[in-house]
Design a protein around this motif. Structure first.
Motif, mmCIF file in Angstrom:
data_model
loop_
_atom_site.group_PDB
_atom_site.id
_atom_site.type_symbol
_atom_site.label_atom_id
_atom_site.label_comp_id
_atom_site.label_asym_id
_atom_site.label_seq_id
_atom_site.Cartn_x
_atom_site.Cartn_y
_atom_site.Cartn_z
ATOM 1 N N ILE A 80 0.863 -1.178 0.000
ATOM 2 C CA ILE A 80 0.000 0.000 0.000
ATOM 3 C C ILE A 80 0.897 1.224 0.000
ATOM 4 C CG2 ILE A 80 -1.649 1.370 1.346
ATOM 5 C CD1 ILE A 80 -2.817 -1.170 2.401
ATOM 6 N N PHE A 112 0.517 4.800 0.726
ATOM 7 C CA PHE A 112 -0.393 5.789 1.314
ATOM 8 C C PHE A 112 0.230 7.170 1.251
ATOM 9 C CE2 PHE A 112 -2.005 8.216 4.901
ATOM 10 C CZ PHE A 112 -3.356 7.908 4.948
ATOM 11 N N PHE A 168 -0.795 -0.690 -4.352
ATOM 12 C CA PHE A 168 -2.119 -0.092 -4.216
ATOM 13 C C PHE A 168 -1.937 1.339 -3.735
ATOM 14 C CE2 PHE A 168 -6.166 0.538 -1.896
ATOM 15 C CZ PHE A 168 -7.075 0.119 -2.843
ATOM 16 N N THR A 186 -3.199 4.795 -2.463
ATOM 17 C CA THR A 186 -4.365 5.358 -1.810
ATOM 18 C C THR A 186 -4.020 6.685 -1.139
ATOM 19 O OG1 THR A 186 -6.195 4.798 -0.312
ATOM 20 C CG2 THR A 186 -4.013 4.082 0.349
ATOM 21 N N THR A 199 -2.193 8.754 -4.121
ATOM 22 C CA THR A 199 -2.956 8.830 -5.364
ATOM 23 C C THR A 199 -2.496 9.931 -6.337
ATOM 24 O OG1 THR A 199 -4.791 8.101 -3.995
ATOM 25 C CG2 THR A 199 -5.318 8.721 -6.245
ATOM 26 N N CYS A 215 -6.716 3.676 -5.761
ATOM 27 C CA CYS A 215 -7.900 3.589 -4.902
ATOM 28 C C CYS A 215 -9.019 4.487 -5.438
ATOM 29 C CB CYS A 215 -7.512 4.006 -3.491
ATOM 30 S SG CYS A 215 -8.894 4.240 -2.396
ATOM 31 N N GLU A 216 -10.133 3.859 -5.775
ATOM 32 C CA GLU A 216 -11.290 4.589 -6.314
ATOM 33 C C GLU A 216 -11.836 5.595 -5.308
ATOM 34 O OE1 GLU A 216 -12.906 4.708 -9.163
ATOM 35 O OE2 GLU A 216 -12.824 2.772 -10.183
ATOM 36 N N SER A 267 -10.313 7.209 -2.866
ATOM 37 C CA SER A 267 -9.475 8.408 -2.775
ATOM 38 C C SER A 267 -9.716 9.320 -3.962
ATOM 39 C CB SER A 267 -7.990 8.035 -2.752
ATOM 40 O OG SER A 267 -7.714 7.168 -1.704
ATOM 41 N N GLY A 324 -10.824 -1.061 -5.250
ATOM 42 C CA GLY A 324 -11.097 -0.733 -3.852
ATOM 43 C C GLY A 324 -10.368 -1.655 -2.904
ATOM 44 N N VAL A 325 -10.706 -1.534 -1.640
ATOM 45 C CA VAL A 325 -9.979 -2.238 -0.585
ATOM 46 C C VAL A 325 -10.082 -3.762 -0.727
ATOM 47 C CG1 VAL A 325 -11.855 -2.201 1.130
ATOM 48 C CG2 VAL A 325 -9.479 -2.219 1.891
#
Lengths: 183, 80
Positions: A32, A34, A61, A63, A67, A142-143, A145, A166-167
């Protein structure tokens, strides 16, 4: 009769092996991202490309603050509401806008770091993303975000293997990954 | 008896920083046949621990490591 027993046992054995296989983690890294800090995103891509070199399948991923790093500076999209426009302007638009998490000093630190990286032959964030694409590192954005910050799909970089999710998608990937990281 | 290693291909990874040496060697080893040996030259001190880690994980073998000043030479046999 005995033969039938053997067959039944064989079937049982097959299904239990299948069940075990499903539980066994794949040689995969699920990460992830972030953070939207230049240093942390760079570290993420170094780990991702290094993992491919080690023979791992890699999925990232992106997020929250991660993003906007994947936005393309050249892609302008319309149809945003006031908040969307605000976020779009205030958040970094792509790799060239991201800053160091420490010692940014109004952008001076980031510029110094970039020139130092060049001097020391450390690949830039842009080069690392291109390398990750070449190596087949998969990226999910991430959709939620995107929706929150008002980003449109057309704003993102052209990257073979970039998708929106998504998650649940991340967790599905993470569940059967040997290594999971949160950066 | 000869302990000469027959190198098929040399990879110049001098000056490259992490993770490039390992990324390039993982690609490079696939350019030769299983059983053949490549030579990888690096100047990244981190590769002294990274190359053995990579070899162990990827299932290849470092048959010899040489060091002269900042230059490090790995002789790697493709096993998989």
């Amino acid at each position: 009769m005995d033969m039938q027993n053997v067959e039944i046992q064989l079937e049982e054995l097959k299904s239990s092996i299948e069940a075990i296989n499903k539980k066994t983690a794949e040689n995969k890294l699920a990460m992830i991202v972030f953070s939207g800090d230049m240093d942390k995103v760079l570290a993420s891509f170094i780990i991702a490309t290094g993992a491919v070199a080690m023979g791992m399948d890699v999925v990232m991923f992106f997020t929250f603050w991660g993003t906007p790093v994947l936005r393309d500076k050249k892609n302008n999209v319309g149809g945003k509401d006031v908040m969307g426009k605000m976020f779009g302007t205030m958040l970094p638009k792509g790799t060239s806008d991201v800053k160091l998490s420490k010692m940014n000093m109004g952008g001076m630190g980031t510029r110094m770091m970039k020139s130092l990286m060049k001097k020391k032959n450390v690949a830039s964030l842009e080069e690392m993303i291109a390398l990750a694409e070449e190596l087949g590192v998969r990226i999910y954005v991430c959709e939620m975000s995107m929706d929150l910050m008002g980003f449109k799909r057309d704003e993102f970089i052209d990257y073979n293997g970039l998708d929106f999710a998504g998650v649940a998608t991340f967790l599905q990937e993470a569940q059967n990954s040997k290594v999971q990281l949160f950066i | 008896m000869s302990d000469e290693i027959q190198v098929i291909k040399v990879f110049d990874l001098k000056g490259l920083a992490c993770p490039m040496p390992v990324v390039k060697v993982s690609k490079g080893i696939k350019e030769v046949e299983v059983g053949q040996v490549i030579e990888a030259q690096t100047t990244d001190p981190g590769s002294l621990s990274d190359f053995p880690a990579w070899a162990k994980t990827s299932g290849n073998e470092i048959v010899k490591t040489e060091q002269e000043d900042k230059l490090i030479k790995f002789y790697i046999k493709r096993l998989v």
